[in-house]
Design a protein around this motif. Structure first.
Motif, PDB file in Angstrom:
ATOM      1  N   LYS A 358       0.854  -1.184   0.000  1.00 12.85           N
ATOM      2  CA  LYS A 358       0.000   0.000   0.000  1.00 12.85           C
ATOM      3  C   LYS A 358       0.894   1.239   0.000  1.00 12.85           C
ATOM      4  O   LYS A 358       1.846   1.337   0.779  1.00 12.85           O
ATOM      5  N   LYS A 438      -1.740   0.348  -5.726  1.00 14.57           N
ATOM      6  CA  LYS A 438      -2.578   0.626  -4.552  1.00 14.57           C
ATOM      7  C   LYS A 438      -2.119   1.900  -3.848  1.00 14.57           C
ATOM      8  O   LYS A 438      -1.419   1.860  -2.831  1.00 14.57           O
ATOM      9  N   TYR A 440      -3.307   5.074  -1.776  1.00  8.79           N
ATOM     10  CA  TYR A 440      -4.477   5.485  -0.991  1.00  8.79           C
ATOM     11  C   TYR A 440      -4.373   6.935  -0.534  1.00  8.79           C
ATOM     12  O   TYR A 440      -3.297   7.502  -0.428  1.00  8.79           O
ATOM     13  N   TYR A 550      -8.560   4.026  -2.304  1.00  9.83           N
ATOM     14  CA  TYR A 550      -7.522   3.862  -3.317  1.00  9.83           C
ATOM     15  C   TYR A 550      -7.817   4.765  -4.513  1.00  9.83           C
ATOM     16  O   TYR A 550      -8.931   4.766  -5.052  1.00  9.83           O
ATOM     17  N   ASP A 553      -9.054   2.874  -7.697  1.00 15.45           N
ATOM     18  CA  ASP A 553     -10.074   1.846  -7.531  1.00 15.45           C
ATOM     19  C   ASP A 553     -11.335   2.285  -8.276  1.00 15.45           C
ATOM     20  O   ASP A 553     -11.956   3.289  -7.932  1.00 15.45           O
TER      21      ASP A 553
END
Length: 561
Positions: A358, A438, A440, A550, A553
């Motif tokens: 992440k 990924k 975030y 994310y 996403d």
């Protein structure tokens, strides 16, 4: 014989009109097809517009002798200093073993001199400073001027890896460009300095071929000749090579190194390659490779580090000139990093990107030497969306710059550098590639506790819209401004309100405050519970939803650790 020669590539860089081409001419005994400003526009304007290649040979120093090699060949890569052509310098800088930084003794460090120093610091480990045009200083003042300028240069180089570089005063073309005076000053000393600084370059013959072409022309009845430098692998006669930009393959008919026939060229070699006929206008510059070795990419993940001399900000969503391989195109950047708080045992990698980790979104690329209070990333990256596809080798050097900056401004236009770690050849990379990264962002929504149901449940509003699908949020943790922690149980009614379960129950203060709020709404009825409302100034209890989302996403899910 070419197999007895050790080739060593020397980049000749510096500000426009510092005398780089004249220096290359003074040193060289053999010119290639792309050398000494053979471009007609170069001759017309009196400046170098493209990379030029030439060479000279000396006896191989004893310390470098091995096998049966006895000759050291210096291949000079004459890079343009004109401000708008820095992308060409970057293309040349990737193939040099040592840099000669040419400085006009009458002017000292200038804007492009500094930019060339930055490129050198990124791409090579050794440098020689050539203090050119010393013939323009009267003899009685020459030595003093050289010493004064040398002192200034050493001060400039002090914080860099080139602090101990030799400074060699020369006059590559005494009397100026039109002069016929060939009594060069200091050139012999410069050659000795080059010999003492030469080392055995690391050359890898294994792996797929990557060949950087800088000039292309036809020979009637023979084929098309591509001149360039082997960046990776090796090349032999009768090999089949791919021209990715044209999507065709060609057979190698013959090869020459500075007019000497050879059957093989390895990484670092400068070579002319004759292949079966094609229109040379289709490949003036570019890359040639083993079939299938070079992808044409639309987006990439790169490592990223800010160049200290760049005074602007490198912001997420900003556009930069992205140079990778032999191409420069516009690209949009999104910066992110890996932090110890997320990955305590993370080890930075120079060549690999881990899609399983992440990464935290960054509004801009950070200066890693900052002494600020905020946590610094362990390593920084950027996702690059290219406006035009680029044919490029995996692990290529990447440089981001602002080449549209005013060329007269005395500022460094090189913003960041890095290495290509992973990429996508899919034009629909936003659907296939980006969601794998990924990255975030920390988010927070704020609502209000409207009333309590009992000591363990409250009704809240303000976090969600009426049409929100509450099924997505069931089980998410929330926190009240009064300190209690709870879980979203589901919707309450049809207006976006929702119910929160408080496992440990409401505190006495919260019970009192919610009772007071209820009393405040009870149409003025005087009740014991309503009395405190007249003196309470703390306002309603707020409810906070902290979550991560994310960036790439497609479902925009809320995530909690």
């Amino acid at each position: 014989m070419a197999d007895k020669i050790m080739n060593f590539n020397v980049g000749v860089l510096g500000h426009v009109d510092s005398g780089k081409t004249s220096l290359s001419k003074a040193l060289s005994t053999q010119a290639s097809t792309a050398s000494f400003d053979k471009n007609p526009q170069s001759r017309e304007r009196g400046i170098t517009l493209d990379l030029g290649f030439s060479s000279f040979c000396v006896d191989l120093p004893d310390r470098l002798k091995e096998d049966d090699r006895d000759t050291l060949q210096f291949t000079l890569v004459d890079c343009p200093g004109h401000a708008s052509l820095i992308r060409t310098i970057i293309g040349g800088a990737q193939i040099i073993d040592l840099m000669m930084l040419v400085v006009d003794v009458t002017k000292g460090f200038q804007t492009q001199t500094a930019e060339c120093l930055v490129i050198g610091a990124i791409t090579c480990e050794k440098m020689i400073v050539v203090l050119n045009k010393v013939d323009l200083i009267p003899e009685e003042k020459r030595q003093m001027t050289i010493e004064k300028m040398t002192k200034k240069l050493r001060k400039t180089l002090e914080p860099t890896k080139f602090a101990d570089s030799q400074v060699i005063p020369v006059a590559a073309k005494p009397g100026g460009p039109e002069s016929e005076d060939e009594n060069h000053i200091g050139v012999t000393d410069l050659i000795e300095s080059l010999k003492s600084n030469a080392y055995k370059p690391k050359r890898e013959e294994t792996g797929p071929l990557i060949f950087s072409v800088d000039h292309c022309f036809s020979i009637r009845g023979q084929g098309t000749v591509m001149t360039g430098t082997v960046l990776k692998g090796c090349l032999s006669t009768n090999d089949t090579v791919e021209l990715p930009s044209m999507k065709v393959t060609k057979k190698v008919k013959s090869m020459q190194m500075f007019r000497k026939p050879v059957n093989k060229a390895v990484q670092g070699d400068r070579v002319g390659v004759c292949v079966t006929q094609f229109d040379p206008k289709q490949l003036e510059r570019g890359l040639v490779c083993s079939p299938g070795a070079l992808p044409t990419i639309n987006a990439a993940v790169i490592s990223a580090q800010k160049i200290p001399y760049f005074k602007g900000s490198a912001s997420t969503k900003a556009k930069f000139h992205i140079t990778m391989g032999h191409e420069t195109v516009m690209g949009r950047l999104s910066f992110f990093g890996v932090y110890k708080s997320d990955v305590p045992d993370f080890t930075p990698s120079a060549n690999e990107f881990n899609f399983d980790l992440k990464y935290k979104h960054q509004d801009e690329l950070l200066d890693m030497k900052s002494d600020g209070e905020n946590e610094l990333p362990l390593q920084q990256f950027a996702l690059v969306e290219l406006e035009k596809p680029v044919t490029c080798d995996h692990h290529s050097l990447v440089i981001g710059s602002k080449l549209d900056t005013d060329i007269h401004a005395n500022i460094c236009r090189l913003a960041f550098n890095g290495v290509l770690l992973d990429s996508s050849t899919d034009p629909k990379y936003a659907e296939s590639f980006m969601p794998r990264v990924k990255v975030y962002k920390n988010k927070m929504r704020e609502g209000i506790v409207e009333r309590k149901v009992d000591d363990y449940s409250v009704i809240c509003r303000g976090l969600f819209k009426k049409e929100s699908n509450m099924e997505m949020f069931i089980g998410l943790r929330v926190e009240l401004s009064s300190g209690e922690k709870g879980l979203i149980e589901g919707s309450f009614g049809q207006s976006g309100k929702f119910k929160v379960r408080i496992p440990d129950g409401l505190s006495a203060d919260s019970n009192a405050l919610l009772a007071a709020t209820k009393g405040k709404k009870s149409k003025g009825k005087a009740t014991p519970e309503a009395a405190p409302a007249e003196t309470d100034t703390s306002g309603p209890i707020k409810v906070f939803l902290h979550f991560k989302r994310y960036s790439y996403d497609p479902q925009k899910k809320m995530m909690q650790s």
